[in-house]
Design an enzyme around this catalytic site. Sequence first.
Site, PDB file in Angstrom:
ATOM      1  N   GLY A 191       7.568 -11.679  -2.870  1.00  0.00           N
ATOM      2  CA  GLY A 191       8.670 -11.017  -3.556  1.00  0.00           C
ATOM      3  C   GLY A 191       9.911 -11.873  -3.641  1.00  0.00           C
ATOM      4  O   GLY A 191      10.719 -11.702  -4.560  1.00  0.00           O
ATOM      5  N   PHE A 192      10.079 -12.777  -2.691  1.00  0.00           N
ATOM      6  CA  PHE A 192      11.270 -13.629  -2.707  1.00  0.00           C
ATOM      7  C   PHE A 192      11.095 -14.788  -3.681  1.00  0.00           C
ATOM      8  O   PHE A 192      11.956 -15.047  -4.523  1.00  0.00           O
ATOM      9  CB  PHE A 192      11.581 -14.150  -1.301  1.00  0.00           C
ATOM     10  CG  PHE A 192      12.954 -14.763  -1.193  1.00  0.00           C
ATOM     11  CD1 PHE A 192      14.050 -13.974  -0.882  1.00  0.00           C
ATOM     12  CD2 PHE A 192      13.147 -16.108  -1.420  1.00  0.00           C
ATOM     13  CE1 PHE A 192      15.324 -14.527  -0.810  1.00  0.00           C
ATOM     14  CE2 PHE A 192      14.418 -16.670  -1.345  1.00  0.00           C
ATOM     15  CZ  PHE A 192      15.506 -15.877  -1.043  1.00  0.00           C
ATOM     16  N   ASP A 193       9.974 -15.495  -3.568  1.00  0.00           N
ATOM     17  CA  ASP A 193       9.692 -16.622  -4.459  1.00  0.00           C
ATOM     18  C   ASP A 193       8.551 -16.219  -5.381  1.00  0.00           C
ATOM     19  O   ASP A 193       7.391 -16.561  -5.160  1.00  0.00           O
ATOM     20  CB  ASP A 193       9.330 -17.862  -3.641  1.00  0.00           C
ATOM     21  CG  ASP A 193       9.208 -19.116  -4.496  1.00  0.00           C
ATOM     22  OD1 ASP A 193       9.430 -19.015  -5.724  1.00  0.00           O
ATOM     23  OD2 ASP A 193       8.883 -20.183  -3.947  1.00  0.00           O
ATOM     24  N   ASN A 219      13.884  -1.782  -4.647  1.00  0.00           N
ATOM     25  CA  ASN A 219      13.540  -2.610  -5.798  1.00  0.00           C
ATOM     26  C   ASN A 219      12.467  -1.934  -6.642  1.00  0.00           C
ATOM     27  O   ASN A 219      11.592  -1.244  -6.127  1.00  0.00           O
ATOM     28  CB  ASN A 219      13.085  -4.006  -5.347  1.00  0.00           C
ATOM     29  CG  ASN A 219      11.576  -4.120  -5.248  1.00  0.00           C
ATOM     30  OD1 ASN A 219      10.894  -4.352  -6.251  1.00  0.00           O
ATOM     31  ND2 ASN A 219      11.047  -3.951  -4.038  1.00  0.00           N
ATOM     32  N   PHE A 233       6.700  -6.731 -10.642  1.00  0.00           N
ATOM     33  CA  PHE A 233       5.916  -7.970 -10.732  1.00  0.00           C
ATOM     34  C   PHE A 233       6.407  -8.869 -11.874  1.00  0.00           C
ATOM     35  O   PHE A 233       5.610  -9.367 -12.684  1.00  0.00           O
ATOM     36  CB  PHE A 233       4.422  -7.675 -10.940  1.00  0.00           C
ATOM     37  CG  PHE A 233       3.718  -7.037  -9.780  1.00  0.00           C
ATOM     38  CD1 PHE A 233       4.302  -6.945  -8.533  1.00  0.00           C
ATOM     39  CD2 PHE A 233       2.437  -6.519  -9.943  1.00  0.00           C
ATOM     40  CE1 PHE A 233       3.622  -6.356  -7.464  1.00  0.00           C
ATOM     41  CE2 PHE A 233       1.750  -5.923  -8.895  1.00  0.00           C
ATOM     42  CZ  PHE A 233       2.352  -5.841  -7.664  1.00  0.00           C
ATOM     43  N   ASN A 251      -2.680  -7.592  -3.559  1.00  0.00           N
ATOM     44  CA  ASN A 251      -1.628  -6.582  -3.482  1.00  0.00           C
ATOM     45  C   ASN A 251      -2.064  -5.359  -4.284  1.00  0.00           C
ATOM     46  O   ASN A 251      -2.136  -5.403  -5.514  1.00  0.00           O
ATOM     47  CB  ASN A 251      -0.316  -7.150  -4.045  1.00  0.00           C
ATOM     48  CG  ASN A 251       0.856  -6.196  -3.878  1.00  0.00           C
ATOM     49  OD1 ASN A 251       0.698  -5.046  -3.491  1.00  0.00           O
ATOM     50  ND2 ASN A 251       2.044  -6.676  -4.174  1.00  0.00           N
ATOM     51  N   SER A 283       2.114  -2.095  -4.128  1.00  0.00           N
ATOM     52  CA  SER A 283       3.457  -1.975  -4.684  1.00  0.00           C
ATOM     53  C   SER A 283       3.585  -0.642  -5.414  1.00  0.00           C
ATOM     54  O   SER A 283       2.676  -0.238  -6.146  1.00  0.00           O
ATOM     55  CB  SER A 283       3.743  -3.119  -5.663  1.00  0.00           C
ATOM     56  OG  SER A 283       4.932  -2.862  -6.385  1.00  0.00           O
ATOM     57  N   ASN A 338       5.630  -0.118  -7.831  1.00  0.00           N
ATOM     58  CA  ASN A 338       6.358  -0.369  -9.075  1.00  0.00           C
ATOM     59  C   ASN A 338       5.494  -0.728 -10.276  1.00  0.00           C
ATOM     60  O   ASN A 338       6.020  -1.022 -11.345  1.00  0.00           O
ATOM     61  CB  ASN A 338       7.382  -1.494  -8.840  1.00  0.00           C
ATOM     62  CG  ASN A 338       8.395  -1.112  -7.779  1.00  0.00           C
ATOM     63  OD1 ASN A 338       8.862   0.014  -7.744  1.00  0.00           O
ATOM     64  ND2 ASN A 338       8.724  -2.053  -6.902  1.00  0.00           N
ATOM     65  N   THR A 339       4.183  -0.728 -10.106  1.00  0.00           N
ATOM     66  CA  THR A 339       3.262  -0.902 -11.218  1.00  0.00           C
ATOM     67  C   THR A 339       2.431   0.362 -11.343  1.00  0.00           C
ATOM     68  O   THR A 339       1.740   0.732 -10.395  1.00  0.00           O
ATOM     69  CB  THR A 339       2.337  -2.119 -10.997  1.00  0.00           C
ATOM     70  OG1 THR A 339       3.132  -3.308 -10.954  1.00  0.00           O
ATOM     71  CG2 THR A 339       1.303  -2.237 -12.099  1.00  0.00           C
ATOM     72  N   LYS A 381      -3.008  -6.320   1.239  1.00  0.00           N
ATOM     73  CA  LYS A 381      -1.711  -5.781   1.640  1.00  0.00           C
ATOM     74  C   LYS A 381      -1.680  -4.289   1.350  1.00  0.00           C
ATOM     75  O   LYS A 381      -1.967  -3.857   0.232  1.00  0.00           O
ATOM     76  CB  LYS A 381      -0.582  -6.488   0.887  1.00  0.00           C
ATOM     77  CG  LYS A 381       0.815  -6.107   1.378  1.00  0.00           C
ATOM     78  CD  LYS A 381       1.870  -7.027   0.797  1.00  0.00           C
ATOM     79  CE  LYS A 381       3.255  -6.750   1.394  1.00  0.00           C
ATOM     80  NZ  LYS A 381       4.271  -7.712   0.893  1.00  0.00           N
ATOM     81  N   ASN A 423       3.729  -2.973   2.864  1.00  0.00           N
ATOM     82  CA  ASN A 423       4.557  -3.135   1.680  1.00  0.00           C
ATOM     83  C   ASN A 423       5.767  -2.206   1.776  1.00  0.00           C
ATOM     84  O   ASN A 423       6.020  -1.611   2.830  1.00  0.00           O
ATOM     85  CB  ASN A 423       3.731  -2.833   0.418  1.00  0.00           C
ATOM     86  CG  ASN A 423       4.167  -3.655  -0.785  1.00  0.00           C
ATOM     87  OD1 ASN A 423       5.352  -3.848  -1.022  1.00  0.00           O
ATOM     88  ND2 ASN A 423       3.197  -4.143  -1.545  1.00  0.00           N
ATOM     89  N   THR A 424       6.500  -2.070   0.694  1.00  0.00           N
ATOM     90  CA  THR A 424       7.664  -1.178   0.674  1.00  0.00           C
ATOM     91  C   THR A 424       7.221   0.283   0.659  1.00  0.00           C
ATOM     92  O   THR A 424       6.071   0.599   0.371  1.00  0.00           O
ATOM     93  CB  THR A 424       8.529  -1.461  -0.559  1.00  0.00           C
ATOM     94  OG1 THR A 424       7.735  -1.292  -1.746  1.00  0.00           O
ATOM     95  CG2 THR A 424       9.076  -2.881  -0.527  1.00  0.00           C
ATOM     96  N   GLY A 482      11.189  -4.312   8.016  1.00  0.00           N
ATOM     97  CA  GLY A 482      12.265  -3.996   8.947  1.00  0.00           C
ATOM     98  C   GLY A 482      12.506  -5.032  10.015  1.00  0.00           C
ATOM     99  O   GLY A 482      13.160  -4.741  11.022  1.00  0.00           O
TER     100      GLY A 482
END
Length: 343
Positions: free
Chosen positions: A66-68, A114, A118, A178, A181, A183-184, A215, A244-245, A298
Amino acid sequence: MYRILFSLVFRHMDPERAHHLAFTVIRVLPKLGLRRTVSRFTLPRRDLSVRALGLTFPTPFGVAAGFDKNATAILGLGALGFGHIEVGTVTAVPQPGNPRPRLFRLIPDRAIVNRMGFNNKGVIAAAAKVSKARTARRRPVIGVNIGKSRVVEVADAVADYRVSARAAAPVADYLVVNVSSPNTPGLRDLQALDSLRPLLEAVKEEAGSTPLLVKIAPDLADDDILAIAELAVQLGLDGIIATNTTISRDGLTTDREVVEAAGAGGLSGAPLATRSLEVLRLLRSHVPSALCIVSVGGVETAEDVKARLDAGATLVQGYSAFIYRGPLWARAINRGLERLSAV
């Protein structure tokens, strides 16, 4: 110093714009010839190495996916003291992600919401970047996290993941599926065993000798987590990343109006710590000791990392606290682990 900068500047900027600004600085470190110099200051001075997935990790602490997203800052992040970088999530089809704004800070909770969706330039572009980073000396371990392309129907997900695995596995040190998530659309449905089994079987076939992990979401019931763990063991996967989140908003101290304004999306950061640790302990009590468990959610301090390791994590990842702790975060973790290991 960073806390003052965050308070005076970054907290007032759009979170995604602030991320890109910081990301640019990280990305240019190797280009300025500073990678080796910075690494001497940030990487462990004592042996913190971990042997897992057939690889040697210089420190158990790494950057979560998620960062890169596009694998463009691997060496810069490694120079900051992270032992492994998990790039992505990348998809077979390049995609812009969800409309902006899509990244929000919940500062009183040291959390982030967030719904990026993706956003990435596609697995082919990412694989080329990973391949180039692999040629560097003293590089971090590189994982590649793959997800479903938004334009692909859930029914066609297996073929879509195959494309990504085929491109990423030859250049990745390890590969992550993954399916967690929020968000998809439809992605989390793939965690159901009747959908997950053929998906993991297909990706494992494409991965070949590359270590493969899955994940999972923190919002699954404990029985469902154990069912996925059993499946992972049956299929001969190398590990599980937990977690994951979350879509939960329970227990937040941030003003309700601020939380509601952020809207839908995955919550990460400090509020996820309790559930993430619960899932880690649950998994470790039910899977073979040889199975790699990567704990994420966390984590902020060296004490947090050690608590995860003591609870059975093989490796630990972080992301959200980077925003609140700044570029010397991994260094602080490494120094803290050195201190704690000496006690």
